[in-house]
Design a protein around this motif. Structure first.
Motif, PDB file in Angstrom:
ATOM      1  N   MET A 115      33.996  30.722  89.757  1.00 53.42           N
ATOM      2  CA  MET A 115      34.563  32.133  90.123  1.00 53.42           C
ATOM      3  C   MET A 115      35.848  32.042  89.678  1.00 53.42           C
ATOM      4  O   MET A 115      36.250  33.263  89.096  1.00 53.42           O
ATOM      5  N   ALA A 116      36.634  31.025  89.672  1.00 55.73           N
ATOM      6  CA  ALA A 116      38.065  30.981  89.393  1.00 55.73           C
ATOM      7  C   ALA A 116      38.223  31.278  87.857  1.00 55.73           C
ATOM      8  O   ALA A 116      38.986  31.943  87.482  1.00 55.73           O
ATOM      9  N   ALA A 117      37.162  30.568  87.105  1.00 58.74           N
ATOM     10  CA  ALA A 117      37.171  30.582  85.615  1.00 58.74           C
ATOM     11  C   ALA A 117      36.618  32.025  85.213  1.00 58.74           C
ATOM     12  O   ALA A 117      37.480  32.534  84.348  1.00 58.74           O
ATOM     13  N   GLU A 118      35.947  32.517  86.045  1.00 59.65           N
ATOM     14  CA  GLU A 118      35.551  33.840  85.541  1.00 59.65           C
ATOM     15  C   GLU A 118      36.750  34.987  85.736  1.00 59.65           C
ATOM     16  O   GLU A 118      36.961  36.091  85.243  1.00 59.65           O
ATOM     17  N   ASP A 119      37.358  34.651  86.945  1.00 61.78           N
ATOM     18  CA  ASP A 119      38.587  35.677  87.108  1.00 61.78           C
ATOM     19  C   ASP A 119      39.661  35.329  86.091  1.00 61.78           C
ATOM     20  O   ASP A 119      40.294  36.388  85.800  1.00 61.78           O
ATOM     21  N   ALA A 120      39.988  34.001  85.844  1.00 62.24           N
ATOM     22  CA  ALA A 120      40.998  33.853  84.834  1.00 62.24           C
ATOM     23  C   ALA A 120      40.436  34.550  83.393  1.00 62.24           C
ATOM     24  O   ALA A 120      41.585  35.036  82.991  1.00 62.24           O
ATOM     25  N   LEU A 121      39.307  34.506  83.012  1.00 61.32           N
ATOM     26  CA  LEU A 121      38.945  34.883  81.886  1.00 61.32           C
ATOM     27  C   LEU A 121      38.924  36.455  81.803  1.00 61.32           C
ATOM     28  O   LEU A 121      39.352  37.264  80.966  1.00 61.32           O
ATOM     29  N   ALA A 122      38.536  37.280  82.956  1.00 61.98           N
ATOM     30  CA  ALA A 122      38.681  38.499  83.052  1.00 61.98           C
ATOM     31  C   ALA A 122      40.065  38.886  83.146  1.00 61.98           C
ATOM     32  O   ALA A 122      40.338  40.056  82.378  1.00 61.98           O
ATOM     33  N   ASP A 123      41.063  38.132  83.430  1.00 60.41           N
ATOM     34  CA  ASP A 123      42.447  38.344  83.459  1.00 60.41           C
ATOM     35  C   ASP A 123      42.787  38.360  81.960  1.00 60.41           C
ATOM     36  O   ASP A 123      43.698  39.105  81.468  1.00 60.41           O
ATOM     37  N   ALA A 124      42.690  37.421  81.232  1.00 62.55           N
ATOM     38  CA  ALA A 124      42.877  37.258  79.800  1.00 62.55           C
ATOM     39  C   ALA A 124      42.307  38.186  79.007  1.00 62.55           C
ATOM     40  O   ALA A 124      43.051  38.770  78.108  1.00 62.55           O
ATOM     41  N   PHE A 125      41.138  38.808  79.474  1.00 65.85           N
ATOM     42  CA  PHE A 125      40.573  40.170  78.541  1.00 65.85           C
ATOM     43  C   PHE A 125      41.448  41.422  78.812  1.00 65.85           C
ATOM     44  O   PHE A 125      41.611  42.267  78.032  1.00 65.85           O
ATOM     45  N   ALA A 162      25.652  30.962  95.168  1.00 63.84           N
ATOM     46  CA  ALA A 162      25.636  29.763  94.243  1.00 63.84           C
ATOM     47  C   ALA A 162      26.713  29.186  93.740  1.00 63.84           C
ATOM     48  O   ALA A 162      26.840  28.018  93.685  1.00 63.84           O
ATOM     49  N   LYS A 163      27.586  29.930  93.186  1.00 67.46           N
ATOM     50  CA  LYS A 163      28.989  29.709  92.567  1.00 67.46           C
ATOM     51  C   LYS A 163      29.769  28.906  93.664  1.00 67.46           C
ATOM     52  O   LYS A 163      30.405  27.748  93.411  1.00 67.46           O
ATOM     53  N   ARG A 164      29.805  29.309  94.769  1.00 68.16           N
ATOM     54  CA  ARG A 164      30.508  28.898  95.987  1.00 68.16           C
ATOM     55  C   ARG A 164      29.901  27.454  96.252  1.00 68.16           C
ATOM     56  O   ARG A 164      30.450  26.621  96.652  1.00 68.16           O
ATOM     57  N   LYS A 165      28.537  27.296  96.280  1.00 66.31           N
ATOM     58  CA  LYS A 165      27.706  25.987  96.635  1.00 66.31           C
ATOM     59  C   LYS A 165      28.037  24.884  95.602  1.00 66.31           C
ATOM     60  O   LYS A 165      28.365  23.864  95.907  1.00 66.31           O
ATOM     61  N   ILE A 166      28.308  25.342  94.204  1.00 68.18           N
ATOM     62  CA  ILE A 166      28.569  24.301  93.341  1.00 68.18           C
ATOM     63  C   ILE A 166      29.991  23.827  93.598  1.00 68.18           C
ATOM     64  O   ILE A 166      30.006  22.432  93.553  1.00 68.18           O
ATOM     65  N   LYS A 167      30.847  24.475  94.048  1.00 69.57           N
ATOM     66  CA  LYS A 167      32.357  24.198  94.359  1.00 69.57           C
ATOM     67  C   LYS A 167      32.260  23.268  95.613  1.00 69.57           C
ATOM     68  O   LYS A 167      32.906  22.307  95.477  1.00 69.57           O
ATOM     69  N   SER A 168      31.601  24.203  96.671  1.00 65.09           N
ATOM     70  CA  SER A 168      31.719  23.392  98.036  1.00 65.09           C
ATOM     71  C   SER A 168      31.273  21.869  98.074  1.00 65.09           C
ATOM     72  O   SER A 168      31.640  20.935  98.474  1.00 65.09           O
ATOM     73  N   ALA A 169      29.965  21.805  97.093  1.00 61.36           N
ATOM     74  CA  ALA A 169      29.319  20.536  97.105  1.00 61.36           C
ATOM     75  C   ALA A 169      29.680  19.638  96.194  1.00 61.36           C
ATOM     76  O   ALA A 169      29.194  18.445  96.044  1.00 61.36           O
ATOM     77  N   GLY A 170      30.826  20.272  95.399  1.00 60.10           N
ATOM     78  CA  GLY A 170      31.256  19.098  94.456  1.00 60.10           C
ATOM     79  C   GLY A 170      30.228  18.765  93.394  1.00 60.10           C
ATOM     80  O   GLY A 170      30.341  17.523  92.833  1.00 60.10           O
ATOM     81  N   ILE A 171      29.355  19.569  93.001  1.00 62.07           N
ATOM     82  CA  ILE A 171      28.505  19.200  91.940  1.00 62.07           C
ATOM     83  C   ILE A 171      29.251  18.908  90.685  1.00 62.07           C
ATOM     84  O   ILE A 171      29.902  19.737  90.242  1.00 62.07           O
ATOM     85  N   PRO A 172      29.099  17.540  89.895  1.00 61.05           N
ATOM     86  CA  PRO A 172      29.815  17.370  88.850  1.00 61.05           C
ATOM     87  C   PRO A 172      29.317  18.080  87.500  1.00 61.05           C
ATOM     88  O   PRO A 172      28.074  18.129  87.207  1.00 61.05           O
TER      89      PRO A 172
END
Length: 428
Positions: A52-62, A176-186
């Motif tokens: 989600m942070a990556a999506e936000d950063a890319l949205a700002d870039a656009f 799902a995106k929050r789960k990826i971050k919180s679970a530390g899925i590599p």
């Protein structure tokens, strides 16, 4: 993009420092988004694990691109420009958030013309595909998550494909995106022994992306999906379904130049086989054969292998001059027995109608019990065809009208309108 590189040269209108219109900027940004969204997200998220942070950063870039490109000019390498700006946005956010640890993603990114090599781009996207297919995530969200994060589809498009409300799909994706971050899925490519567990969702996502605009599009998304299917087949050559998917898309791609004429859909049995890519068909046949050889004896072929076999029967018309509807009927029966879907049920009815007659096709249509049938355009189109073949002209015209009402692509709509016009002429 590896299979169809985004044009990186300069048009005279796009020189650095030369003003360009807002509409030109918007169009160029949309081109880049279609071609590069997935790989940019993958490259931004791979280090932090925060999609989600990556999506936000890319949205700002656009947003920044839309503001600066009209006055400063569109850069030679817009992907690299966007990646740099997005990384810098992410660095700024990391530094502001005391809860996060600054890692090597805080490196200086001053060179806006630099971008990771193609191999690195693909490696990051592949990692993201497997992250989205991780067993820790709910099975039902894995394919939608890949469609959005790796292949750039909007939540609304994904919701339509999975027959749920857009808001519901958006909520599921966020969780799902929050789960990826919180679970530390590599963000790593798993060992080969883990492929079978995750490959199914990956293949579904790739095929789903291809199916979004396979008809009208000569788009980056179609080519990206075909490219990824080929890479997956190379990555897991012993997995029959990866070979089956690549063969399936190959058969469909081979007919690209023949599927539309003057803006109107040309059904597969009516297409000019001289316009098919016979080299690609031969390669797809070879892949399907390899899949069969790698399948465990007496094992039921996977969904993609069966669908590829169906396309192989259509492709055989180039050599025989006719379509083997009996073989298609049998293959669709096998597909529906093992992997029932609304699309397979309707297609089976269409094949049976050609093989055994319109009445048999209508019987099968009447037996379909999937949700969403009333608004499923192919159902009404096949029903209309069967009714017309049985000389129920008024009923056929009514069914074609329903198909047109639910049609979402131009070429198919024009074909349906052509069919209904012929029937109305008979009725007058």
């Amino acid at each position: 993009m590896p299979c169809r590189s985004l044009w990186q040269g300069r048009d005279p209108l796009f020189r650095d420092g030369q003003r360009v219109s807002d509409s030109q900027t918007q169009a160029r940004a949309e081109d880049v988004a279609r071609a590069a969204y997935g790989k940019l997200i993958a490259m931004l998220a791979s280090r932090s694990g925060d999609i989600m942070a990556a999506e936000d950063a890319l949205a700002d870039a656009f947003v920044s691109a839309l503001k600066t490109w009209p006055t400063r000019g569109i850069p030679d390498k817009p992907e690299a420009w966007l990646l740099t700006v997005a990384k810098n946005r992410r660095i700024d956010q990391v530094r502001k958030d005391a809860r996060l640890v600054i890692t090597d993603e805080a490196n200086e990114m001053a060179d806006t013309q630099a971008i990771e090599p193609q191999e690195a781009q693909f490696d990051e996207r592949l990692k993201l595909l497997y992250v989205c297919a991780h067993p820790a995530l709910d099975e039902g969200i894995r394919t939608p998550l890949m469609l959005q994060t790796v292949l750039g589809l909007e939540a609304k498009q994904i919701a339509e494909a999975f027959l749920v409300k857009p808001a519901t799909m958006a909520q599921r994706l966020v969780r799902a995106k929050r789960k990826i971050k919180s679970a530390g899925i590599p963000f790593v490519i798993p060992e080969p022994e883990a492929y079978p567990e995750r490959m199914s969702a990956v293949l579904e996502a790739v095929y789903g992306a291809y199916a979004v605009d396979w008809l009208e599009g000569d788009s980056d998304l179609c080519h990206e999906a075909f490219f990824l299917s080929n890479i997956l087949a190379q990555l897991a050559p012993e997995e029959p379904e990866t070979l089956g998917l690549t063969a399936l898309i190959g058969f469909i791609e081979a007919r690209r130049d023949a599927r539309i004429s003057n803006g109107i859909l040309v059904p597969v049995p009516e297409q000019d086989t001289e316009r098919w890519d016979h080299q690609l068909i031969d390669r797809s046949v070879s892949l399907l054969t390899q899949a069969a050889l790698r399948r465990v004896p007496k094992q039921i072929p996977g969904r993609f292998q069966l669908e590829a076999a169906i396309q192989a029967v259509h492709a055989a018309r180039a050599a025989t001059g006719q379509t083997d509807w009996r073989a298609l009927s049998q293959l669709y029966h096998g597909l529906m027995t093992a992997y029932p879907t609304i699309g397979g049920a309707v297609s089976r009815a269409a094949a049976v109608a050609e093989d055994a007659g319109a009445l048999e096709g209508l019987k099968l249509l009447d037996q379909i019990a999937f949700d969403g049938l009333d608004t499923y355009q192919p159902y009404h189109a096949v029903r209309a065809h069967c009714l017309a073949e049985h000389d129920q002209i008024a009923e056929a015209a009514e069914a074609y009208a329903k198909a047109i009402a639910f049609c979402t692509d131009g070429p198919s709509k024009k074909w349906l309108e052509k069919k209904i016009a012929v029937l109305r002429e008979k009725m007058s």
